[in-house]
Design a protein around this motif. Structure first.
Motif, PDB file in Angstrom:
ATOM      1  N   LYS A   1      -7.641  38.957   6.762  1.00  0.00           N
ATOM      2  CA  LYS A   1      -6.634  39.985   7.063  1.00  0.00           C
ATOM      3  C   LYS A   1      -5.439  39.375   7.794  1.00  0.00           C
ATOM      4  CE  LYS A   1      -5.874  44.178   9.683  1.00  0.00           C
ATOM      5  NZ  LYS A   1      -6.336  44.975  10.795  1.00  0.00           N
ATOM      6  N   GLU A   2      -5.705  38.435   8.701  1.00  0.00           N
ATOM      7  CA  GLU A   2      -4.618  37.767   9.411  1.00  0.00           C
ATOM      8  C   GLU A   2      -3.737  36.968   8.449  1.00  0.00           C
ATOM      9  OE1 GLU A   2      -6.104  35.374  12.618  1.00  0.00           O
ATOM     10  OE2 GLU A   2      -7.054  37.093  13.592  1.00  0.00           O
ATOM     11  N   ARG A   3      -4.387  36.356   7.438  1.00  0.00           N
ATOM     12  CA  ARG A   3      -3.632  35.554   6.462  1.00  0.00           C
ATOM     13  C   ARG A   3      -2.801  36.434   5.528  1.00  0.00           C
ATOM     14  NH1 ARG A   3      -8.498  32.504   6.518  1.00  0.00           N
ATOM     15  NH2 ARG A   3      -9.250  33.616   4.686  1.00  0.00           N
ATOM     16  N   SER A   4      -3.370  37.564   5.135  1.00  0.00           N
ATOM     17  CA  SER A   4      -2.637  38.451   4.214  1.00  0.00           C
ATOM     18  C   SER A   4      -2.934  39.902   4.585  1.00  0.00           C
ATOM     19  CB  SER A   4      -3.024  38.173   2.766  1.00  0.00           C
ATOM     20  OG  SER A   4      -4.402  38.338   2.587  1.00  0.00           O
ATOM     21  N   SER A   5      -2.172  40.403   5.532  1.00  0.00           N
ATOM     22  CA  SER A   5      -2.410  41.752   6.060  1.00  0.00           C
ATOM     23  C   SER A   5      -2.090  42.861   5.057  1.00  0.00           C
ATOM     24  CB  SER A   5      -1.607  41.969   7.341  1.00  0.00           C
ATOM     25  OG  SER A   5      -0.232  41.822   7.075  1.00  0.00           O
TER      26      SER A   5
END
Length: 113
Positions: free
Chosen positions: A71-75
């Motif tokens: 999620k942090e990489r591709s929210s």
């Protein structure tokens, strides 16, 4: 798997009724031994379920960690958000199960009915 383990608990009334002999069968069956056997089956069931729940919690926690990183990489990735929500729900259910199981074990260990 947990549902299968719970089925034994759900059938406890039937198990008690069949374990404790009626007056006509008391001479043929040792009620103390029968109750002890039932208690041991319940204890074993609780212990196995506890281990299964703890394993589920560990697996879910690892999966949550992976999904949070994703999620942090591709929210904006909807599939990651859905998977994260699903694992959070699983985690919540697992924690409820361990609380319930611990409560039952506490009661069992203290002879509370």
């Amino acid at each position: 798997m947990l549902k299968k383990m719970r089925s034994f608990d759900d059938k406890i009334t039937y198990a008690l009724n069949t374990s404790i002999p009626t007056d006509s069968f008391k001479s043929r069956v040792d009620p103390s031994a029968t109750c002890k056997q039932l208690y041991e089956q319940l204890s074993e069931n609780f212990d196995q379920r506890d281990e299964a729940i703890k394993n589920c919690i560990t697996v879910t926690a690892n999966r949550l960690k992976e999904l949070r990183l994703a999620k942090e990489r591709s929210s904006d990735d909807v599939s990651v958000l859905k998977a994260l929500r699903k694992e959070q729900t699983k985690d919540s259910r697992n924690l409820q199960q361990i609380t319930l199981n611990n409560n039952n074990q506490w009661r069992r260990n203290r002879g509370v009915r």
